[in-house]
Every structure is written in C-alpha cells, then in structure tokens.
Design a protein around this motif. Structure first.
Motif, short mmCIF file in Angstrom:
data_model
loop_
_atom_site.label_atom_id
_atom_site.label_comp_id
_atom_site.label_asym_id
_atom_site.label_seq_id
_atom_site.Cartn_x
_atom_site.Cartn_y
_atom_site.Cartn_z
N HIS A 1 3.28 13.04 6.09
CA HIS A 1 2.26 12.68 7.09
C HIS A 1 2.54 11.32 7.73
O HIS A 1 1.63 10.61 8.16
CB HIS A 1 0.85 12.66 6.46
N ALA A 2 3.82 10.93 7.80
CA ALA A 2 4.16 9.60 8.32
C ALA A 2 3.68 9.41 9.75
O ALA A 2 3.18 8.32 10.09
CB ALA A 2 5.67 9.39 8.24
N THR A 3 3.82 10.42 10.59
CA THR A 3 3.49 10.24 12.01
C THR A 3 2.03 9.87 12.23
O THR A 3 1.74 8.84 12.86
CB THR A 3 3.86 11.49 12.82
N PRO A 4 1.05 10.66 11.74
CA PRO A 4 -0.34 10.27 11.97
C PRO A 4 -0.73 8.97 11.27
O PRO A 4 -1.52 8.19 11.80
CB PRO A 4 -1.16 11.45 11.44
N ILE A 5 -0.18 8.73 10.08
CA ILE A 5 -0.51 7.50 9.37
C ILE A 5 0.05 6.29 10.10
O ILE A 5 -0.63 5.27 10.26
CB ILE A 5 0.00 7.56 7.92
N HIS B 1 9.25 3.73 6.04
CA HIS B 1 9.17 5.18 5.82
C HIS B 1 10.09 5.58 4.68
O HIS B 1 11.30 5.34 4.73
CB HIS B 1 9.56 5.93 7.10
N ASN B 2 9.51 6.19 3.67
CA ASN B 2 10.29 6.69 2.53
C ASN B 2 10.85 8.06 2.89
O ASN B 2 10.13 9.06 2.89
CB ASN B 2 9.41 6.78 1.28
N VAL C 1 2.91 -4.67 3.26
CA VAL C 1 3.86 -3.58 3.40
C VAL C 1 3.17 -2.25 3.11
O VAL C 1 2.50 -2.11 2.09
CB VAL C 1 5.06 -3.75 2.43
N VAL C 2 3.35 -1.29 4.00
CA VAL C 2 2.82 0.05 3.79
C VAL C 2 3.99 1.03 3.74
O VAL C 2 4.83 1.05 4.64
CB VAL C 2 1.85 0.47 4.91
N ILE C 3 4.04 1.83 2.67
CA ILE C 3 5.09 2.83 2.51
C ILE C 3 4.53 4.19 2.93
O ILE C 3 3.54 4.66 2.37
CB ILE C 3 5.59 2.91 1.05
N THR C 4 5.16 4.80 3.93
CA THR C 4 4.75 6.13 4.37
C THR C 4 5.81 7.14 3.95
O THR C 4 6.92 6.79 3.58
CB THR C 4 4.56 6.18 5.90
N LEU D 1 0.86 -1.19 0.00
CA LEU D 1 0.00 0.00 0.00
C LEU D 1 0.89 1.23 0.00
O LEU D 1 1.71 1.42 0.91
CB LEU D 1 -0.91 0.01 1.23
N LEU D 2 0.72 2.06 -1.02
CA LEU D 2 1.50 3.29 -1.13
C LEU D 2 0.74 4.42 -0.44
O LEU D 2 -0.34 4.82 -0.88
CB LEU D 2 1.73 3.63 -2.60
N ALA D 3 1.30 4.91 0.66
CA ALA D 3 0.64 5.94 1.47
C ALA D 3 1.62 7.05 1.83
O ALA D 3 1.60 7.58 2.94
CB ALA D 3 0.04 5.32 2.73
N ALA D 4 2.50 7.39 0.88
CA ALA D 4 3.56 8.35 1.16
C ALA D 4 3.27 9.75 0.61
O ALA D 4 4.05 10.67 0.85
CB ALA D 4 4.89 7.85 0.60
N GLY D 5 2.17 9.90 -0.11
CA GLY D 5 1.90 11.16 -0.79
C GLY D 5 1.58 12.32 0.13
O GLY D 5 1.17 12.14 1.28
#
Length: 213
Positions: free
Chosen positions: A63-67, A86-87, A57-60, A16-20
């Motif tokens: 907004h890494a902290t709240p995610i 974390h990216n 795998v989730v890529i942050t 899951l790409l969640a780094a935007g």
C-alpha cells in the motif's frame, strides 16, 4: 493540551513502520484508517510534530502509493519533514522494515522511538512518557519498553548506543537485540492500554471507534 514536557536537549529520532499488508483485515492500509475524521497517520504525525524530532522516518511497503500520498499531504499541511523509505522486500516481514529503518537513520540523535502505524491511541503524551522513562533509566539500560498487564507494548525506545550496536551486526533487529540483552531493557509498567491496543481485526477497529475512509 498536554501537561507533559519532552525532556530538554534530548535529540529524538522517530521511526514509523507502515509497510504491512493488513492481511488479517483483508489487505487494508491500516495507517489510513480513520478516527475522529483523521487518518491514523495524520494523528500520529501531529504528535510527532510537537516533539520536534531531529529525524522522522516512515517505512512503507504494501500500500505504498496511498500511504506515501497521504504522507506528502501531511508534510505540506504540517510543515513537517518526513523521510519516506520504501521497503521493496516488505513481504519478508516486519524485521526487514526494522533493519531498513536502522540503516536509514543518518541524523545526530540520542534516542530512537520505534513506532507502529496501527496503534490509534499513541499520541504525544505516550511518547513523552517513554522519553522521560529513558532519561531516568539506569546507566546500563539502553531500551525502554512499556508493559501493560504483563503484555509487551509499543513504541519501544532505544539509545544511540543500542542502535549503533545493531547496525554493526548484519541482520540484527530490535527484537533480537532485546532477546540477546534482556538485562539492558527497562521495563516500564503502565496501566495505559494505548501501548498495547492496535487495529488488527475488524472487531478491534469497531471497539476503538475506527472507520475506513
């Protein structure tokens, strides 16, 4: 409850790409937007759990902290194993997150589903349909990509062979692999708009019944 079933014995890894940054919405963590009282992240994790992946795998990034706080909550709530990466270079764009994800996978998988965190209507059924399409592909096909009304959709599913090939070439990512090998893509034509709906704009989230926490 879904009437569809995940293909038996298929070892599935999910990314899951969640780094935007969510810049088009004024720098908003889109994974934490809510639908029906649950974050998009919670809704997706619930779908993932039913599939019993060998790796999630989730890529942050932005907004890494709240995610990551939400991911920690969901891991405990659902008893779900989540590998959070974390990216540090998220400002370089989605390709950097994809490459990081490819390099982070370390489980014995058969297939990887590359997913986006801002698609509120992707759930268990949509993922299972793609996995079944993968099982039914031709021998030369290593990618399954949904197409809705001529538009490319997501998630996209990749064979282990494709992932291994990408990993061997520095800088290679999923989109460039598909551009280089169009003959190895199975285009799955669907009328399910979930594959192309996202929450890129305020108007879009209102249309989809999405709210901010």
């Amino acid at each position: 409850m879904t009437s569809l079933r995940k293909p038996s014995n298929l070892r599935v890894a999910i990314v899951l790409l969640a780094a935007g940054e969510g810049s088009r919405m004024g720098s908003v963590p889109k994974a934490l937007l809510q639908k029906d009282g649950k974050t998009l992240l919670e809704r997706f994790c619930a779908a993932v759990k039913t599939l019993h992946p060998v790796e999630f795998v989730v890529i942050t990034g932005f907004h890494a902290t709240p995610i990551e706080q939400e991911l920690n909550r969901l891991a405990k709530l659902m008893d779900l194993s989540i590998t959070v990466i974390h990216n540090q270079n998220a400002s370089a764009g989605q390709t950097s997150s994809v490459r990081l994800a490819l390099e982070s996978l370390d489980s014995p998988f058969d297939v990887v589903a590359m997913c986006l965190s801002d698609q509120p209507q992707i759930g268990e059924d949509e993922l299972i349909v793609l996995l079944n399409q993968f099982v039914d592909r031709e021998p030369h096909q290593d990618v399954v990509m949904p197409i809705v009304g001529g538009q490319r959709g997501n998630p996209v599913v990749f064979s282990k062979k494709a992932i291994d090939e990408m990993r061997q070439i520095p800088g290679m990512v999923c989109r460039s692999f598909m551009d280089k090998h169009p003959n190895r893509i199975k285009m799955f034509n669907s009328d399910n708009e979930a594959y192309v709906l996202d929450v890129d704009t305020v108007a879009g989230i209102q249309k989809l019944g999405i709210t901010r926490a």
